[in-house]
Design a protein around this motif. Structure first.
Motif, PDB file in Angstrom:
ATOM      1  N   ASP A 156      39.784  69.856  56.975  1.00  0.00           N
ATOM      2  CA  ASP A 156      38.500  70.083  57.639  1.00  0.00           C
ATOM      3  C   ASP A 156      37.486  68.993  57.316  1.00  0.00           C
ATOM      4  O   ASP A 156      36.513  68.819  58.055  1.00  0.00           O
ATOM      5  N   LEU A 157      37.710  68.273  56.217  1.00  0.00           N
ATOM      6  CA  LEU A 157      36.745  67.276  55.759  1.00  0.00           C
ATOM      7  C   LEU A 157      37.461  66.202  54.955  1.00  0.00           C
ATOM      8  O   LEU A 157      38.385  66.501  54.186  1.00  0.00           O
ATOM      9  N   ILE A 158      37.045  64.948  55.159  1.00  0.00           N
ATOM     10  CA  ILE A 158      37.551  63.823  54.372  1.00  0.00           C
ATOM     11  C   ILE A 158      36.422  63.303  53.503  1.00  0.00           C
ATOM     12  O   ILE A 158      35.307  63.071  53.982  1.00  0.00           O
ATOM     13  N   GLY A 159      36.699  63.123  52.220  1.00  0.00           N
ATOM     14  CA  GLY A 159      35.705  62.574  51.298  1.00  0.00           C
ATOM     15  C   GLY A 159      36.233  61.337  50.619  1.00  0.00           C
ATOM     16  O   GLY A 159      37.438  61.195  50.412  1.00  0.00           O
ATOM     17  N   VAL A 174      46.490  56.710  48.203  1.00  0.00           N
ATOM     18  CA  VAL A 174      47.341  56.116  49.229  1.00  0.00           C
ATOM     19  C   VAL A 174      48.030  54.881  48.661  1.00  0.00           C
ATOM     20  O   VAL A 174      47.368  53.980  48.133  1.00  0.00           O
ATOM     21  N   ASN A 175      49.335  54.859  48.758  1.00  0.00           N
ATOM     22  CA  ASN A 175      50.131  53.708  48.334  1.00  0.00           C
ATOM     23  C   ASN A 175      50.380  52.795  49.525  1.00  0.00           C
ATOM     24  O   ASN A 175      50.808  53.274  50.593  1.00  0.00           O
ATOM     25  N   THR A 176      50.132  51.517  49.373  1.00  0.00           N
ATOM     26  CA  THR A 176      50.385  50.559  50.449  1.00  0.00           C
ATOM     27  C   THR A 176      51.258  49.432  49.922  1.00  0.00           C
ATOM     28  O   THR A 176      51.351  49.218  48.708  1.00  0.00           O
ATOM     29  N   PRO A 177      51.909  48.684  50.820  1.00  0.00           N
ATOM     30  CA  PRO A 177      52.746  47.573  50.364  1.00  0.00           C
ATOM     31  C   PRO A 177      51.975  46.545  49.531  1.00  0.00           C
ATOM     32  O   PRO A 177      52.525  45.959  48.588  1.00  0.00           O
ATOM     33  N   GLY A 188      46.568  55.799  55.967  1.00  0.00           N
ATOM     34  CA  GLY A 188      47.087  56.782  55.024  1.00  0.00           C
ATOM     35  C   GLY A 188      46.183  57.995  54.892  1.00  0.00           C
ATOM     36  O   GLY A 188      46.642  59.141  54.895  1.00  0.00           O
ATOM     37  N   ILE A 189      44.871  57.734  54.779  1.00  0.00           N
ATOM     38  CA  ILE A 189      43.920  58.837  54.645  1.00  0.00           C
ATOM     39  C   ILE A 189      43.919  59.699  55.908  1.00  0.00           C
ATOM     40  O   ILE A 189      43.969  60.926  55.843  1.00  0.00           O
ATOM     41  N   PHE A 247      39.709  70.138  51.895  1.00  0.00           N
ATOM     42  CA  PHE A 247      38.854  68.979  51.700  1.00  0.00           C
ATOM     43  C   PHE A 247      39.662  67.877  51.009  1.00  0.00           C
ATOM     44  O   PHE A 247      40.096  68.034  49.872  1.00  0.00           O
ATOM     45  N   VAL A 248      39.907  66.776  51.717  1.00  0.00           N
ATOM     46  CA  VAL A 248      40.664  65.643  51.153  1.00  0.00           C
ATOM     47  C   VAL A 248      39.701  64.691  50.463  1.00  0.00           C
ATOM     48  O   VAL A 248      38.728  64.229  51.061  1.00  0.00           O
ATOM     49  N   PHE A 249      39.955  64.397  49.184  1.00  0.00           N
ATOM     50  CA  PHE A 249      39.167  63.397  48.468  1.00  0.00           C
ATOM     51  C   PHE A 249      40.076  62.226  48.128  1.00  0.00           C
ATOM     52  O   PHE A 249      40.994  62.342  47.322  1.00  0.00           O
TER      53      PHE A 249
END
Length: 297
Positions: free
Chosen positions: A262-265, A210-213, A251-252, A177-179
């Protein structure tokens, strides 16, 4: 000075205790339905969760009768169209409730005449709903379920966690599970909802920044910020991840793909720190574009 220090210690203990008391229960599940295959996919997931966690299911169908017609009437029963569509909805409910996968479960049906967002909001309040589950096959699917700006209103501002599923899940299992968050202080309450949800599902929680420019933060600072969240609970089944990409959404999705999540939060509340993290419609875009189920807090 000693009294002041003691007060600070008690303040910190109370804050940690308050956060740890933010529990996510799963006893009442709301499934908005337009009787489409996408909506039934959501209902099948709801049924699996209900059987595992002894939940009740509330099915909601909303009839969008033009407001100027409703305003001119004393009750819905005065409107022939309302009576016809109400009877039609109940017939469809009866057919739906006879599905084998719902056998043995407590399922309530509700037909509402509000606008979609208002209808969902009122049912959640009335029945003390713990989780909303919606079906979608992408942009078109969500537009069928939640017309126009209602998508943003429900997914991004609901006080109840919203789980969006994209396909039929014969066995809805969440192991990874990604938070995703910016891990600012105003987001701690939603973090605790996420760890409680992960506990309920028995899932490993992958904490992701997530790191972005455009919004760069050093790895050291990012890890320190995430660790500050981790220290507010006893939850131990997690990983800490900083991922570099062109934008938050990519990124996510790319990180989730890399670990076969299996799941993105994600957290969708907040007007300051979180607002820049999900600038524009990141949460809505993820719900529409991610191939995996998405849950928003």
């Amino acid at each position: 000075m000693q009294i002041y220090n003691i007060l600070l210690i008690f303040k910190g203990i109370f804050h940690k205790f308050r956060l740890q008391q933010t529990y996510v229960t799963m006893k009442k599940i709301l499934v908005p339905t337009d009787f489409s295959p996408q909506a039934e996919n959501a209902l099948k997931v709801a049924a699996q969760l209900a059987k595992t966690h002894n939940c009740e299911i509330y099915l909601l169908h909303i009839l969008e009768i033009p407001l100027h017609k409703l305003d001119a009437l004393s009750s819905y029963n005065d409107l022939p169209e309302a009576v016809f569509f109400m009877k039609l909805a109940h017939k469809k409910f009866e057919a739906l409730k006879s599905r084998p996968y719902l056998q043995g479960l407590t399922v309530y049906e509700t037909v509402n005449f509000h606008e979609i967002f208002k209808g969902i909001f009122h049912v959640c309040k009335k029945h003390d709903i713990d989780l909303i589950i919606m079906g979608s096959n992408g942009v078109s699917g969500l537009k069928e379920m939640l017309i126009g700006s209602n998508t943003e209103k429900v997914v991004r501002t609901s006080e109840v966690p919203v789980l969006v599923v994209k396909k039929e899940h014969k066995a809805f299992e969440v192991n990874d599970f990604v938070f995703a968050s910016d891990f600012k202080d105003e987001n701690k309450e939603n973090y605790h909802k996420a760890i409680q949800f992960a506990s309920v599902l028995g899932a490993k929680l992958h904490l992701l920044m997530v790191n972005t420019p455009n919004h760069f933060i050093t790895t050291t600072d990012a890890k320190e910020r995430i660790q500050n969240f981790v220290n507010t609970s006893e939850f131990s089944n997690y990983t800490i991840n900083i991922y570099n990409d062109l934008n938050i959404e990519k990124g996510i999705m790319n990180f989730s793909q890399s670990i076969k999540a299996d799941l993105i939060g994600m957290s969708t509340h907040g007007r300051q720190g979180i607002s820049h993290f999900f600038n524009g419609s990141i949460s809505e875009d993820l719900v529409n574009h991610a191939k995996r189920p998405v849950i928003t807090f």
